[in-house]
Structures are given as C-alpha cells and as structure tokens.
Design an enzyme around this catalytic site. Structure first.
Site, mmCIF file in Angstrom:
data_model
loop_
_atom_site.group_PDB
_atom_site.id
_atom_site.type_symbol
_atom_site.label_atom_id
_atom_site.label_comp_id
_atom_site.label_asym_id
_atom_site.label_seq_id
_atom_site.Cartn_x
_atom_site.Cartn_y
_atom_site.Cartn_z
ATOM 1 N N SER A 64 33.470 -6.067 -67.950
ATOM 2 C CA SER A 64 32.055 -6.040 -68.359
ATOM 3 C C SER A 64 31.275 -7.127 -67.621
ATOM 4 O O SER A 64 30.070 -6.995 -67.401
ATOM 5 C CB SER A 64 31.915 -6.204 -69.870
ATOM 6 O OG SER A 64 32.440 -7.451 -70.269
ATOM 7 N N ARG A 124 35.841 9.146 -56.988
ATOM 8 C CA ARG A 124 35.151 10.040 -56.042
ATOM 9 C C ARG A 124 35.298 9.641 -54.578
ATOM 10 O O ARG A 124 34.879 10.383 -53.702
ATOM 11 C CB ARG A 124 33.640 10.040 -56.324
ATOM 12 C CG ARG A 124 33.237 10.344 -57.744
ATOM 13 C CD ARG A 124 32.921 11.787 -57.914
ATOM 14 N NE ARG A 124 32.401 12.098 -59.219
ATOM 15 C CZ ARG A 124 32.360 13.338 -59.695
ATOM 16 N NH1 ARG A 124 32.775 14.357 -58.973
ATOM 17 N NH2 ARG A 124 31.884 13.571 -60.901
ATOM 18 N N ARG A 159 11.923 27.987 -57.458
ATOM 19 C CA ARG A 159 13.105 27.162 -57.142
ATOM 20 C C ARG A 159 14.399 27.836 -57.566
ATOM 21 O O ARG A 159 15.474 27.454 -57.118
ATOM 22 C CB ARG A 159 12.997 25.785 -57.784
ATOM 23 C CG ARG A 159 13.237 25.772 -59.285
ATOM 24 C CD ARG A 159 13.348 24.365 -59.798
ATOM 25 N NE ARG A 159 13.514 24.349 -61.246
ATOM 26 C CZ ARG A 159 13.796 23.276 -61.944
ATOM 27 N NH1 ARG A 159 13.902 22.103 -61.345
ATOM 28 N NH2 ARG A 159 13.938 23.332 -63.242
ATOM 29 N N ARG A 213 27.844 8.099 -66.422
ATOM 30 C CA ARG A 213 26.912 7.715 -67.481
ATOM 31 C C ARG A 213 26.697 6.214 -67.570
ATOM 32 O O ARG A 213 25.649 5.739 -67.136
ATOM 33 C CB ARG A 213 27.393 8.345 -68.800
ATOM 34 C CG ARG A 213 27.394 9.880 -68.724
ATOM 35 C CD ARG A 213 28.366 10.517 -69.682
ATOM 36 N NE ARG A 213 29.751 10.270 -69.296
ATOM 37 C CZ ARG A 213 30.811 10.617 -70.016
ATOM 38 N NH1 ARG A 213 30.641 11.218 -71.162
ATOM 39 N NH2 ARG A 213 32.026 10.364 -69.588
ATOM 40 N N LEU A 264 27.000 13.337 -59.202
ATOM 41 C CA LEU A 264 26.698 11.908 -59.382
ATOM 42 C C LEU A 264 26.180 11.612 -60.793
ATOM 43 O O LEU A 264 26.553 10.612 -61.410
ATOM 44 C CB LEU A 264 25.650 11.508 -58.330
ATOM 45 C CG LEU A 264 25.521 10.046 -57.967
ATOM 46 C CD1 LEU A 264 26.854 9.445 -57.544
ATOM 47 C CD2 LEU A 264 24.484 9.884 -56.849
ATOM 48 N N ARG A 303 26.863 12.890 -63.470
ATOM 49 C CA ARG A 303 27.873 12.964 -64.532
ATOM 50 C C ARG A 303 28.346 11.574 -64.928
ATOM 51 O O ARG A 303 28.965 11.393 -65.974
ATOM 52 C CB ARG A 303 29.067 13.818 -64.088
ATOM 53 C CG ARG A 303 28.734 15.251 -63.762
ATOM 54 C CD ARG A 303 28.178 15.982 -64.970
ATOM 55 N NE ARG A 303 29.070 15.913 -66.108
ATOM 56 C CZ ARG A 303 30.143 16.676 -66.303
ATOM 57 N NH1 ARG A 303 30.429 17.600 -65.432
ATOM 58 N NH2 ARG A 303 30.921 16.515 -67.355
ATOM 59 N N GLN A 320 11.873 19.474 -58.373
ATOM 60 C CA GLN A 320 11.507 20.747 -57.739
ATOM 61 C C GLN A 320 10.426 21.469 -58.543
ATOM 62 O O GLN A 320 9.966 22.527 -58.128
ATOM 63 C CB GLN A 320 12.740 21.644 -57.585
ATOM 64 C CG GLN A 320 13.692 21.143 -56.519
ATOM 65 C CD GLN A 320 14.818 22.115 -56.251
ATOM 66 O OE1 GLN A 320 15.265 22.834 -57.148
ATOM 67 N NE2 GLN A 320 15.306 22.137 -55.029
HETATM 68 C C1 LIG Z 1 37.997 15.641 -58.939
HETATM 69 C C2 LIG Z 1 36.987 15.859 -60.030
HETATM 70 C C3 LIG Z 1 36.789 17.126 -60.527
HETATM 71 C C4 LIG Z 1 35.861 17.344 -61.550
HETATM 72 N N1 LIG Z 1 35.665 18.603 -61.991
HETATM 73 C C5 LIG Z 1 34.782 18.839 -62.965
HETATM 74 C C6 LIG Z 1 34.543 20.162 -63.442
HETATM 75 O O1 LIG Z 1 35.125 21.123 -62.965
HETATM 76 N N2 LIG Z 1 33.643 20.343 -64.424
HETATM 77 C C7 LIG Z 1 32.980 19.296 -64.997
HETATM 78 O O2 LIG Z 1 32.194 19.506 -65.908
HETATM 79 N N3 LIG Z 1 33.164 18.025 -64.555
HETATM 80 C C8 LIG Z 1 34.042 17.776 -63.563
HETATM 81 N N4 LIG Z 1 34.220 16.501 -63.116
HETATM 82 C C9 LIG Z 1 33.436 15.424 -63.718
HETATM 83 C C10 LIG Z 1 34.285 14.534 -64.635
HETATM 84 O O3 LIG Z 1 34.804 15.284 -65.715
HETATM 85 C C11 LIG Z 1 33.428 13.407 -65.196
HETATM 86 O O4 LIG Z 1 32.390 13.939 -66.003
HETATM 87 C C12 LIG Z 1 32.786 12.570 -64.113
HETATM 88 O O5 LIG Z 1 33.665 12.337 -63.045
HETATM 89 C C13 LIG Z 1 32.371 11.242 -64.699
HETATM 90 O O6 LIG Z 1 33.554 10.541 -64.991
HETATM 91 P P1 LIG Z 1 33.682 9.503 -66.155
HETATM 92 O O7 LIG Z 1 33.344 10.124 -67.452
HETATM 93 O O8 LIG Z 1 35.008 8.822 -66.008
HETATM 94 O O9 LIG Z 1 32.572 8.448 -65.651
HETATM 95 P P2 LIG Z 1 31.421 7.659 -66.331
HETATM 96 O O10 LIG Z 1 30.482 8.517 -67.088
HETATM 97 O O11 LIG Z 1 30.884 6.881 -65.179
HETATM 98 O O12 LIG Z 1 32.129 6.732 -67.359
HETATM 99 C C14 LIG Z 1 32.907 5.623 -66.938
HETATM 100 C C15 LIG Z 1 33.967 5.362 -67.972
HETATM 101 O O13 LIG Z 1 33.318 4.959 -69.186
HETATM 102 C C16 LIG Z 1 34.027 5.493 -70.290
HETATM 103 N N5 LIG Z 1 33.155 6.416 -71.010
HETATM 104 C C17 LIG Z 1 31.959 6.927 -70.566
HETATM 105 N N6 LIG Z 1 31.403 7.689 -71.502
HETATM 106 C C18 LIG Z 1 32.252 7.697 -72.537
HETATM 107 C C19 LIG Z 1 32.231 8.336 -73.788
HETATM 108 N N7 LIG Z 1 31.229 9.133 -74.176
HETATM 109 N N8 LIG Z 1 33.257 8.120 -74.622
HETATM 110 C C20 LIG Z 1 34.280 7.333 -74.268
HETATM 111 N N9 LIG Z 1 34.382 6.691 -73.086
HETATM 112 C C21 LIG Z 1 33.366 6.869 -72.229
HETATM 113 C C22 LIG Z 1 35.251 6.199 -69.733
HETATM 114 O O14 LIG Z 1 36.318 5.280 -69.670
HETATM 115 C C23 LIG Z 1 34.812 6.560 -68.350
HETATM 116 O O15 LIG Z 1 35.880 6.776 -67.439
HETATM 117 C C24 LIG Z 1 35.130 16.257 -62.101
HETATM 118 C C25 LIG Z 1 35.343 14.981 -61.581
HETATM 119 C C26 LIG Z 1 36.236 14.770 -60.570
HETATM 120 C C27 LIG Z 1 36.405 13.368 -60.025
#
Ligand SMILES: Cc1cc2nc3c(=O)[nH]c(=O)nc-3n(C[C@H](O)[C@H](O)[C@H](O)COP(=O)(O)OP(=O)(O)OC[C@H]3O[C@@H](n4cnc5c(N)ncnc54)[C@H](O)[C@@H]3O)c2cc1C
Length: 246
Positions: free
Chosen positions: A74, A200, A173, A100, A96, A98, A110
């Site tokens: 942190s 990524r 769009r 959070r 990107l 995704r 758009q």
């Molecule tokens: C190779 C690959 C394939 C993918 N394919 C798909 C797909 O087919 N469909 C699809 O919808 N998505 C897909 N994704 C997106 C993936 O599921 C994640 O949504 C995205 O990569 C963001 O990852 P994250 O949640 O770890 O990251 P961030 O949102 O950046 O979060 C960082 C970390 O914070 C913690 N965190 C964040 N939010 C929460 C929460 N609400 N509760 C608990 N802990 C939390 C977790 O430890 C998380 O790893 C893919 C991603 C990758 C890398």
C-alpha cells in the site's frame, strides 16, 4: 499506427518532510533515490517512525524491495502518474478499465465526438497476411460508409440539438469496430501499474497490450527504477516487447 504515450504528470516529493523531521527532532539518512522513491521510503518509515537511531542501514532500493517482499505494498500507492494514451484501438481500454483499485480513466466519447474521420488501426499480425488485411480494410471502409450514412440520414430529419446529436452518434457508433482509434487519460499508482505489468505485460497473443505496457514501463522506470527493479523489458524473437517479472 503504434500506441503513443504522453506523460501528463509525474510523482514529486517536496522538502516539507524536513519541516516534519525538525518538529520531531528526527533525522533521515537518504541514499541514492528519485523523488518518487523518497516519497515511498518516507511513507514507509512513518509507519514505524524509523528515523534517526531507529533507521536501519538499508538503501532505498533495499527498503522498497523489502516493502514489496513483505506485501506492504500500500505504501507504493502514494506514487502516481497520469498518462495520455493515443494510437490505441477501442478494444484496448475494454481490457484496461477492468483494473479497478488505483486507476482513473477519461476516454474519448463516441457520443460527443464525431467519428466521421476516425482512424482505424489494423492489427499488426495482419501486416504479413495480405488477404486477411484486404478483408479487414474492406470491412473498415464499409463501417466508415455506414457511420457517415447513418449520421447524414438522421441529421436530414432536422433535429441537431445536443441530445439529438448524442442519439445520432450513439446509433452511428454502433457500426464502428474495435479497431477504431481512441484516446484515454489514465492515472495510476505504482502498485496498480505493477499489477498491470504482472497480469498483462507479457501475454504473447496480446501484442497491443504488450506494447502499451512497454511504453508505460518506459515512462515510469526513469522516475522510480527501484519500484520496478523486479521487472524488465524484453523482446520476443519477432522483436516485439514484453514487460516481465524477474
Ligand atoms: C489473460 C487474461 C484473460 C482475461 N479474460 C477475461 C475474459 O474472458 N472475460 C472477462 O470478463 N475478463 C477477463 N479478464 C479480466 C480479468 O478477469 C480481470 O477483470 C482484470 O484482469 C483485472 O484484474 P484484477 O481484478 O486482478 O485487477 P484490479 O481490478 O486491478 O485489482 C487488483 C487487485 O485488487 C484486488 N481486488 C480488486 N477488486 C477486488 C474486489 N472487488 N474484491 C476483492 N479483491 C479485489 C485483487 O487482489 C486484484 O487482483 C482477463 C484478464 C487476463 C489477464
């Protein structure tokens, strides 16, 4: 067209820390580090007031890598950058945004922006597949014509108020492909960027994302080499970039 990055803001660290240390009659022996790295170390030291006699002999690099190893990440969140990314397809921000915690996004709309003259970015993999590229080009030109036709037909009905234009562009769009170029301002902290690189930075089949990670890596490393010391930029056999965890 390749992704471009413009660094709109970089981390800084003011001298006000010294006023605090004076008020506490404390001292801090600093080792070679950038302002971003000093800010992280200072924030970490505040947790334990490890200044003066309580300061260990760790260098800034050792201090930051220890924070990461201990999972005390942190502290990395105090350091942020803001980038403008251009020359990217609309598909890229779908992935990107995704991410959070630790990210903020502002993307070209758009609905408000007229996309009549939009640029479309061909996947690099098509550069060596002429027939596939021809099919792609044909599809793009068809989408462009449809966009223009939808806008002109609906405008001909007469209402060009702000909300009418939003409605017209929303309809138009819907025929635009993922290949449409977009621009997005991204603010991210160091912890979030490290996570982005982890998940990524080196996906072989996702060249556009690898290129974006590599230009972000190129932007942040000069400001905070110690924070990203456990990552490196590598090249595949085809000379495309990866950001990999060591
Ligand atoms: C190779 C690959 C394939 C993918 N394919 C798909 C797909 O087919 N469909 C699809 O919808 N998505 C897909 N994704 C997106 C993936 O599921 C994640 O949504 C995205 O990569 C963001 O990852 P994250 O949640 O770890 O990251 P961030 O949102 O950046 O979060 C960082 C970390 O914070 C913690 N965190 C964040 N939010 C929460 C929460 N609400 N509760 C608990 N802990 C939390 C977790 O430890 C998380 O790893 C893919 C991603 C990758 C890398």
């Amino acid at each position: 067209m390749r992704p471009q990055i413009y660094v709109l803001s970089r981390p800084s660290f003011t001298d006000d820390f010294a006023r605090f240390l004076r008020s506490e009659q404390q001292s801090w022996v600093q080792t070679q580090s950038t302002p971003a790295e000093k800010l992280i170390e200072f924030a970490g030291r505040i947790c334990y007031m490890s200044f003066g006699q309580n300061q260990s002999s760790k260098t800034n690099l050792e201090y930051i890598l220890n924070l990461i190893t201990q999972g005390h990440e942190s502290v990395l969140e105090h350091v942020c950058w803001t980038f403008l990314l251009t020359g990217i397809t609309r598909a890229l921000p779908h992935q990107l945004v995704r991410h959070r915690p630790g990210f903020a996004f502002s993307q070209l709309s758009q609905q408000y922006h007229d996309e009549t003259a939009a640029t479309f970015i061909a996947p690099e993999s098509l550069e060596t597949a002429p027939q596939a590229l021809a099919a792609w080009t044909e599809s793009i030109e068809s989408a462009r014509r449809a966009y223009q036709l939808i806008v002109s037909q609906m405008l001909a009905k007469g209402n060009a108020s702000k909300e009418a234009m939003r409605s017209i562009r929303s309809a138009a769009r819907s025929v635009l492909p993922n290949a449409t170029e977009t621009k997005i301002v991204v603010t991210a902290n160091a912890r979030a960027i490290r996570h982005l690189f982890n998940v990524r930075g080196s996906i072989e089949g996702d060249l556009e994302m690898r290129r974006v990670c590599s230009i972000i890596y190129g932007a942040v490393v000069p400001d905070a080499p110690h924070v990203f010391a456990d990552f490196k930029l590598t090249a595949n056999a085809d000379e495309t970039p990866n950001v990999v965890k060591m």
